[in-house]
Design a protein around this motif. Structure first.
Motif, PDB file in Angstrom:
ATOM      1  N   LEU A  15      15.706   0.816   9.542  1.00 44.48           N
ATOM      2  CA  LEU A  15      15.854  -0.563   9.316  1.00 44.48           C
ATOM      3  C   LEU A  15      14.408  -1.172   8.849  1.00 44.48           C
ATOM      4  N   MET A  16      13.305  -0.590   9.727  1.00 43.50           N
ATOM      5  CA  MET A  16      11.936  -1.137   8.980  1.00 43.50           C
ATOM      6  C   MET A  16      11.553  -0.671   7.567  1.00 43.50           C
ATOM      7  N   LEU A  21      10.279  -1.922   2.042  1.00 45.28           N
ATOM      8  CA  LEU A  21      10.609  -1.567   0.840  1.00 45.28           C
ATOM      9  C   LEU A  21      11.402  -2.850  -0.189  1.00 45.28           C
ATOM     10  N   SER A  22      12.319  -3.577   0.752  1.00 41.85           N
ATOM     11  CA  SER A  22      12.789  -4.716   0.228  1.00 41.85           C
ATOM     12  C   SER A  22      11.763  -5.659  -0.263  1.00 41.85           C
ATOM     13  N   PRO A  57       7.458   3.770  10.515  1.00 47.35           N
ATOM     14  CA  PRO A  57       8.043   3.404   9.312  1.00 47.35           C
ATOM     15  C   PRO A  57       7.278   3.455   7.959  1.00 47.35           C
ATOM     16  N   SER A  58       5.750   3.355   8.119  1.00 51.56           N
ATOM     17  CA  SER A  58       4.891   3.449   6.990  1.00 51.56           C
ATOM     18  C   SER A  58       4.692   4.709   6.568  1.00 51.56           C
ATOM     19  N   ALA A  59       4.595   5.706   7.423  1.00 52.81           N
ATOM     20  CA  ALA A  59       4.762   7.029   7.068  1.00 52.81           C
ATOM     21  C   ALA A  59       6.164   7.487   6.091  1.00 52.81           C
ATOM     22  N   TYR A  64       9.028   8.489   0.873  1.00 51.24           N
ATOM     23  CA  TYR A  64      10.073   8.146   0.294  1.00 51.24           C
ATOM     24  C   TYR A  64       9.499   7.646  -1.231  1.00 51.24           C
ATOM     25  N   LYS A  65       8.298   7.123  -1.411  1.00 53.21           N
ATOM     26  CA  LYS A  65       7.631   6.695  -2.487  1.00 53.21           C
ATOM     27  C   LYS A  65       7.028   7.844  -3.281  1.00 53.21           C
TER      28      LYS A  65
END
Length: 68
Positions: A15-16, A21-22, A57-59, A64-65
């Motif tokens: 969720l985070m 990303l959104s 979430p940041s990691a 993902y990026k």
């Protein structure tokens, strides 16, 4: 087997990640969620043996990026 608390932590991380990303991409969260859940990063996140969800979430966003 993943217990309920671990699954909750994975879902909350997702969720985070989607929220972050959104905002960064200015895309609807629904699209970001679909793209993320189809990614290898999501598979890694939900594989408890990798413990990616421990890193937050940041990691996960960075992971993902990196592989998108």
């Amino acid at each position: 087997m993943t217990n309920d608390k671990t699954l909750f932590a994975m879902d909350l991380t997702t969720l985070m990640v989607v929220e972050q990303l959104s905002k960064e991409t200015d895309q609807p969260s629904e699209k970001v969620l679909i793209d993320f859940m189809e990614s290898n990063t999501a598979k890694t996140l939900y594989d408890d043996s990798t413990k990616l969800w421990w890193d937050g979430p940041s990691a996960t966003v960075e992971e993902y990026k990196r592989y998108k």
